[in-house]
Write an enzyme that holds these catalytic residues in place. Structure first.
Site, PDB file in Angstrom:
ATOM      1  N   GLU A 166       1.428 -11.694   5.689  1.00 11.28           N
ATOM      2  CA  GLU A 166       0.497 -10.936   6.531  1.00 11.28           C
ATOM      3  C   GLU A 166       1.032 -11.065   7.958  1.00 11.28           C
ATOM      4  O   GLU A 166       0.910 -12.114   8.589  1.00 11.28           O
ATOM      5  CB  GLU A 166      -0.917 -11.501   6.433  1.00 11.28           C
ATOM      6  CG  GLU A 166      -1.546 -11.405   5.049  1.00 11.28           C
ATOM      7  CD  GLU A 166      -2.075 -10.005   4.743  1.00 11.28           C
ATOM      8  OE1 GLU A 166      -1.755  -9.063   5.483  1.00 11.28           O
ATOM      9  OE2 GLU A 166      -2.823  -9.874   3.758  1.00 11.28           O
ATOM     10  N   HIS A 212       0.816  -1.223   0.000  1.00  7.40           N
ATOM     11  CA  HIS A 212       0.000   0.000   0.000  1.00  7.40           C
ATOM     12  C   HIS A 212       0.850   1.273   0.000  1.00  7.40           C
ATOM     13  O   HIS A 212       2.037   1.217  -0.299  1.00  7.40           O
ATOM     14  CB  HIS A 212      -0.992  -0.041   1.166  1.00  7.40           C
ATOM     15  CG  HIS A 212      -1.710  -1.345   1.263  1.00  7.40           C
ATOM     16  ND1 HIS A 212      -2.629  -1.763   0.337  1.00  7.40           N
ATOM     17  CD2 HIS A 212      -1.596  -2.372   2.160  1.00  7.40           C
ATOM     18  CE1 HIS A 212      -3.070  -2.966   0.653  1.00  7.40           C
ATOM     19  NE2 HIS A 212      -2.451  -3.360   1.749  1.00  7.40           N
TER      20      HIS A 212
END
Length: 296
Positions: free
Chosen positions: A261, A92
Protein backbone atom coordinates in the site's frame (compact mmCIF):
# COMPACT_ATOMS: atom_id res chain seq x y z
CA UNK A 1 -9.46 0.50 0.49
CA UNK A 2 -12.41 2.83 0.69
CA UNK A 3 -15.09 2.51 -1.94
CA UNK A 4 -16.74 5.54 -3.47
CA UNK A 5 -19.56 4.35 -5.75
CA UNK A 6 -22.71 2.56 -4.54
CA UNK A 7 -21.65 -0.74 -6.07
CA UNK A 8 -18.12 -0.79 -4.68
CA UNK A 9 -17.04 -3.28 -2.09
CA UNK A 10 -16.15 -2.63 1.54
CA UNK A 11 -12.55 -1.51 2.28
CA UNK A 12 -9.88 -3.96 1.29
CA UNK A 13 -6.87 -3.79 -1.03
CA UNK A 14 -7.66 -6.88 -3.06
CA UNK A 15 -8.98 -5.15 -5.24
CA UNK A 16 2.83 -1.39 -14.46
CA UNK A 17 19.48 11.26 -24.72
CA UNK A 18 21.92 9.56 -25.74
CA UNK A 19 24.82 11.83 -24.69
CA UNK A 20 26.26 13.73 -27.55
CA UNK A 21 29.51 12.37 -28.70
CA UNK A 22 32.07 15.17 -28.31
CA UNK A 23 33.04 16.51 -31.70
CA UNK A 24 36.52 15.40 -32.66
CA UNK A 25 38.86 18.26 -32.76
CA UNK A 26 40.98 18.54 -35.80
CA UNK A 27 44.13 18.17 -33.73
CA UNK A 28 43.08 14.74 -32.38
CA UNK A 29 42.40 12.91 -35.61
CA UNK A 30 45.73 11.14 -35.57
CA UNK A 31 45.11 9.82 -32.04
CA UNK A 32 41.70 8.58 -33.09
CA UNK A 33 43.24 6.75 -36.01
CA UNK A 34 45.77 5.02 -33.76
CA UNK A 35 43.06 3.97 -31.34
CA UNK A 36 40.96 2.55 -34.15
CA UNK A 37 43.98 0.59 -35.40
CA UNK A 38 44.59 -0.81 -31.92
CA UNK A 39 40.96 -1.86 -31.59
CA UNK A 40 41.13 -3.71 -34.89
CA UNK A 41 44.02 -5.82 -33.57
CA UNK A 42 42.13 -7.04 -30.49
CA UNK A 43 40.95 -10.70 -30.92
CA UNK A 44 37.21 -11.09 -31.35
CA UNK A 45 37.02 -13.36 -28.29
CA UNK A 46 37.98 -10.46 -26.03
CA UNK A 47 34.86 -8.45 -26.82
CA UNK A 48 32.68 -7.80 -23.78
CA UNK A 49 28.90 -7.84 -23.39
CA UNK A 50 26.07 -10.33 -23.08
CA UNK A 51 23.30 -11.26 -25.44
CA UNK A 52 20.77 -11.56 -22.61
CA UNK A 53 20.73 -7.86 -21.78
CA UNK A 54 17.61 -5.66 -21.90
CA UNK A 55 17.97 -4.46 -25.49
CA UNK A 56 15.19 -6.73 -26.75
CA UNK A 57 12.80 -5.93 -23.90
CA UNK A 58 9.50 -4.28 -24.61
CA UNK A 59 9.78 -0.50 -24.41
CA UNK A 60 8.93 1.14 -21.10
CA UNK A 61 7.47 4.58 -20.45
CA UNK A 62 9.46 7.60 -21.50
CA UNK A 63 11.24 9.37 -18.68
CA UNK A 64 9.81 12.72 -17.76
CA UNK A 65 11.96 15.77 -17.21
CA UNK A 66 13.60 15.66 -13.82
CA UNK A 67 12.72 11.99 -13.23
CA UNK A 68 15.17 9.70 -11.48
CA UNK A 69 16.41 6.85 -13.61
CA UNK A 70 18.20 3.73 -12.46
CA UNK A 71 21.73 3.51 -13.86
CA UNK A 72 22.05 1.35 -16.96
CA UNK A 73 24.13 -1.77 -16.47
CA UNK A 74 27.64 -1.73 -17.84
CA UNK A 75 28.09 -3.50 -21.15
CA UNK A 76 30.81 -5.62 -19.57
CA UNK A 77 28.63 -6.65 -16.60
CA UNK A 78 25.76 -9.11 -16.49
CA UNK A 79 22.50 -7.23 -15.75
CA UNK A 80 21.57 -7.43 -12.07
CA UNK A 81 18.34 -9.36 -12.66
CA UNK A 82 19.30 -11.39 -15.72
CA UNK A 83 17.41 -14.70 -15.69
CA UNK A 84 14.98 -13.56 -13.00
CA UNK A 85 11.21 -13.50 -13.40
CA UNK A 86 9.29 -10.73 -11.64
CA UNK A 87 5.51 -10.45 -11.55
CA UNK A 88 4.13 -6.94 -11.09
CA UNK A 89 0.45 -6.89 -10.16
CA UNK A 90 -1.23 -3.50 -10.68
CA UNK A 91 -4.21 -3.49 -8.31
CA UNK A 92 -7.79 -3.12 -9.59
CA UNK A 93 -8.74 -1.91 -13.08
CA UNK A 94 -10.60 1.11 -14.41
CA UNK A 95 -13.31 -1.05 -15.99
CA UNK A 96 -14.27 -2.44 -12.57
CA UNK A 97 -16.39 0.66 -11.95
CA UNK A 98 -18.85 -0.24 -14.69
CA UNK A 99 -19.07 -4.00 -14.15
CA UNK A 100 -20.15 -4.79 -10.57
CA UNK A 101 -21.74 -8.03 -11.74
CA UNK A 102 -18.27 -9.32 -12.62
CA UNK A 103 -16.20 -7.98 -9.76
CA UNK A 104 -18.78 -8.80 -7.07
CA UNK A 105 -18.92 -12.52 -7.85
CA UNK A 106 -17.25 -14.72 -5.25
CA UNK A 107 -14.04 -16.63 -5.92
CA UNK A 108 -11.72 -18.87 -3.95
CA UNK A 109 -9.55 -16.86 -1.58
CA UNK A 110 -7.65 -19.71 0.08
CA UNK A 111 -10.05 -21.62 2.30
CA UNK A 112 -12.88 -19.11 2.01
CA UNK A 113 -14.56 -17.02 -0.67
CA UNK A 114 -14.52 -13.30 -1.38
CA UNK A 115 -15.28 -10.85 -4.18
CA UNK A 116 -13.44 -11.23 -7.49
CA UNK A 117 -12.08 -7.67 -7.11
CA UNK A 118 -13.14 -4.17 -6.05
CA UNK A 119 -13.02 -0.72 -7.61
CA UNK A 120 -10.29 0.57 -5.34
CA UNK A 121 -10.15 3.97 -3.71
CA UNK A 122 -9.38 7.50 -4.91
CA UNK A 123 -8.10 10.86 -3.71
CA UNK A 124 -10.41 13.76 -2.92
CA UNK A 125 -9.28 15.18 -6.25
CA UNK A 126 -10.62 12.12 -8.11
CA UNK A 127 -7.32 10.37 -8.87
CA UNK A 128 -8.25 6.67 -8.91
CA UNK A 129 -6.17 3.93 -7.39
CA UNK A 130 -6.39 1.83 -10.56
CA UNK A 131 -4.75 4.61 -12.60
CA UNK A 132 -2.07 5.09 -9.93
CA UNK A 133 -1.15 1.42 -9.70
CA UNK A 134 -0.95 1.02 -13.47
CA UNK A 135 1.29 4.08 -13.86
CA UNK A 136 3.69 2.88 -11.16
CA UNK A 137 3.68 -0.59 -12.73
CA UNK A 138 4.71 0.78 -16.13
CA UNK A 139 7.55 2.77 -14.59
CA UNK A 140 8.77 -0.15 -12.51
CA UNK A 141 8.53 -2.55 -15.45
CA UNK A 142 10.84 -0.37 -17.53
CA UNK A 143 13.45 -0.35 -14.75
CA UNK A 144 13.25 -4.09 -14.09
CA UNK A 145 13.61 -4.90 -17.78
CA UNK A 146 16.61 -2.60 -17.96
CA UNK A 147 18.06 -4.75 -15.16
CA UNK A 148 17.63 -7.82 -17.36
CA UNK A 149 14.53 -9.27 -15.69
CA UNK A 150 11.63 -10.93 -17.43
CA UNK A 151 8.56 -9.01 -16.20
CA UNK A 152 5.10 -10.58 -16.21
CA UNK A 153 2.09 -8.32 -15.70
CA UNK A 154 -1.32 -9.30 -14.35
CA UNK A 155 -2.93 -6.65 -16.56
CA UNK A 156 -1.54 -4.80 -19.57
CA UNK A 157 -3.89 -1.81 -19.71
CA UNK A 158 -6.22 0.21 -17.50
CA UNK A 159 -9.43 -0.21 -19.46
CA UNK A 160 -10.53 -3.74 -18.64
CA UNK A 161 -12.14 -5.61 -15.76
CA UNK A 162 -10.16 -7.57 -13.18
CA UNK A 163 -8.56 -10.05 -13.37
CA UNK A 164 -10.00 -11.62 -10.24
CA UNK A 165 -7.75 -11.94 -7.21
CA UNK A 166 -7.40 -15.71 -7.59
CA UNK A 167 -6.36 -15.26 -11.23
CA UNK A 168 -3.74 -12.70 -10.21
CA UNK A 169 -2.15 -15.28 -7.93
CA UNK A 170 -2.28 -17.94 -10.66
CA UNK A 171 -0.44 -15.67 -13.12
CA UNK A 172 2.51 -15.50 -10.74
CA UNK A 173 2.35 -19.22 -10.06
CA UNK A 174 2.42 -20.15 -13.75
CA UNK A 175 5.32 -17.77 -14.35
CA UNK A 176 7.34 -19.46 -11.55
CA UNK A 177 8.24 -15.96 -10.42
CA UNK A 178 11.26 -15.27 -8.27
CA UNK A 179 9.23 -12.48 -6.68
CA UNK A 180 5.75 -11.03 -7.13
CA UNK A 181 4.68 -7.57 -6.01
CA UNK A 182 1.09 -6.34 -5.88
CA UNK A 183 0.91 -2.53 -6.03
CA UNK A 184 -1.93 -0.65 -4.32
CA UNK A 185 -2.76 2.57 -2.49
CA UNK A 186 -4.83 2.53 0.66
CA UNK A 187 -8.17 4.13 1.47
CA UNK A 188 -7.63 4.48 5.20
CA UNK A 189 -8.77 7.13 7.68
CA UNK A 190 -8.16 10.71 6.56
CA UNK A 191 -5.84 11.35 9.50
CA UNK A 192 -3.84 8.18 8.76
CA UNK A 193 -0.47 8.67 7.09
CA UNK A 194 2.18 6.46 5.49
CA UNK A 195 2.66 3.14 3.70
CA UNK A 196 2.63 -0.51 4.72
CA UNK A 197 3.47 -3.90 3.21
CA UNK A 198 1.19 -6.93 3.59
CA UNK A 199 2.49 -10.46 3.87
CA UNK A 200 0.71 -13.76 4.67
CA UNK A 201 1.54 -16.14 7.54
CA UNK A 202 0.79 -19.13 5.30
CA UNK A 203 0.58 -19.62 1.56
CA UNK A 204 -0.24 -22.26 -1.02
CA UNK A 205 3.50 -22.56 -1.66
CA UNK A 206 4.18 -23.76 1.88
CA UNK A 207 6.41 -22.60 4.72
CA UNK A 208 9.47 -21.81 2.65
CA UNK A 209 7.52 -19.55 0.30
CA UNK A 210 5.82 -17.86 3.25
CA UNK A 211 9.21 -17.23 4.88
CA UNK A 212 10.56 -15.85 1.60
CA UNK A 213 7.53 -13.57 1.35
CA UNK A 214 8.26 -12.24 4.83
CA UNK A 215 11.82 -11.41 3.74
CA UNK A 216 10.49 -9.78 0.56
CA UNK A 217 8.10 -7.68 2.66
CA UNK A 218 10.97 -6.42 4.81
CA UNK A 219 13.07 -5.64 1.72
CA UNK A 220 10.22 -3.71 0.10
CA UNK A 221 9.54 -1.87 3.37
CA UNK A 222 13.17 -0.84 3.78
CA UNK A 223 13.66 0.11 0.14
CA UNK A 224 10.42 2.06 -0.09
CA UNK A 225 11.04 4.00 3.10
CA UNK A 226 14.59 5.00 2.17
CA UNK A 227 13.83 5.60 -1.50
CA UNK A 228 10.68 7.71 -1.17
CA UNK A 229 11.04 9.29 2.26
CA UNK A 230 7.44 8.37 3.08
CA UNK A 231 7.12 7.03 6.65
CA UNK A 232 5.55 3.73 7.62
CA UNK A 233 1.81 3.85 8.32
CA UNK A 234 0.75 5.27 11.68
CA UNK A 235 -2.74 3.73 11.55
CA UNK A 236 -2.17 0.07 10.63
CA UNK A 237 0.51 -2.61 10.81
CA UNK A 238 3.69 -2.70 12.87
CA UNK A 239 6.77 -0.84 11.63
CA UNK A 240 5.41 -0.83 8.10
CA UNK A 241 4.57 -4.54 7.99
CA UNK A 242 1.02 -5.90 8.07
CA UNK A 243 0.46 -9.64 8.57
CA UNK A 244 -2.76 -10.63 6.78
CA UNK A 245 -4.69 -13.87 6.42
CA UNK A 246 -7.56 -12.57 4.25
CA UNK A 247 -5.73 -11.67 1.03
CA UNK A 248 -6.54 -14.14 -1.75
CA UNK A 249 -3.72 -12.98 -4.01
CA UNK A 250 -1.21 -13.79 -1.25
CA UNK A 251 -2.85 -16.90 0.22
CA UNK A 252 -3.04 -18.67 -3.16
CA UNK A 253 0.49 -17.83 -4.25
CA UNK A 254 3.10 -20.55 -4.66
CA UNK A 255 5.85 -17.95 -5.18
CA UNK A 256 7.12 -15.21 -2.83
CA UNK A 257 4.58 -12.40 -2.99
CA UNK A 258 3.65 -9.29 -1.00
CA UNK A 259 1.19 -6.42 -1.37
CA UNK A 260 2.35 -2.82 -0.99
CA UNK A 261 0.00 0.00 0.00
CA UNK A 262 2.08 2.91 -1.34
CA UNK A 263 0.32 5.51 0.82
CA UNK A 264 -3.11 6.58 1.98
CA UNK A 265 -5.14 8.22 -0.78
CA UNK A 266 -7.64 9.52 1.80
CA UNK A 267 -4.90 11.52 3.51
CA UNK A 268 -4.28 14.89 1.84
CA UNK A 269 -0.50 14.77 2.33
CA UNK A 270 -0.08 11.25 0.97
CA UNK A 271 -2.55 11.94 -1.84
CA UNK A 272 -0.55 14.93 -3.04
CA UNK A 273 2.55 12.76 -3.35
CA UNK A 274 0.84 9.82 -5.03
CA UNK A 275 -0.74 12.13 -7.60
CA UNK A 276 2.71 13.48 -8.57
CA UNK A 277 4.40 11.88 -11.59
CA UNK A 278 7.79 12.76 -10.13
CA UNK A 279 6.97 10.96 -6.90
CA UNK A 280 5.62 7.94 -8.77
CA UNK A 281 8.97 7.69 -10.53
CA UNK A 282 10.67 7.75 -7.11
CA UNK A 283 8.39 4.90 -6.07
CA UNK A 284 9.41 2.86 -9.11
CA UNK A 285 13.12 3.45 -8.52
CA UNK A 286 12.77 2.54 -4.83
CA UNK A 287 10.97 -0.71 -5.67
CA UNK A 288 13.50 -1.62 -8.35
CA UNK A 289 16.29 -1.23 -5.79
CA UNK A 290 14.34 -3.22 -3.19
CA UNK A 291 13.75 -6.13 -5.55
CA UNK A 292 17.38 -6.20 -6.65
CA UNK A 293 18.51 -6.29 -3.05
CA UNK A 294 16.05 -9.05 -2.19
CA UNK A 295 17.28 -11.21 -5.07
CA UNK A 296 20.99 -10.47 -4.65
Amino acid sequence: MIVRAPHRMAPGPERVAEPRRPALRRGLWRIGGLLALGAALVPAGCASGHGDGPAAAAPGPSATAGSTRAPSPSRSARPALAGRVIVVDAGHNDGNFDHPEQIDRLVNAGGFRKACDTTGTETDGGYHEAAFTFDVTKRLTALLRADGAKVVLTRKDDHGVGPCVDERAEIGNKAHADAALSIHADGGPADGHGFHVMYPPSMAGGKKVAAASRRLAAAVRDGYRSGTGLPVADYIGTDGLNRRTDMAGLNLSTVPKVLLECGNMRNSGDAGKLASAKFRQRIAVALDVAIRRYLS
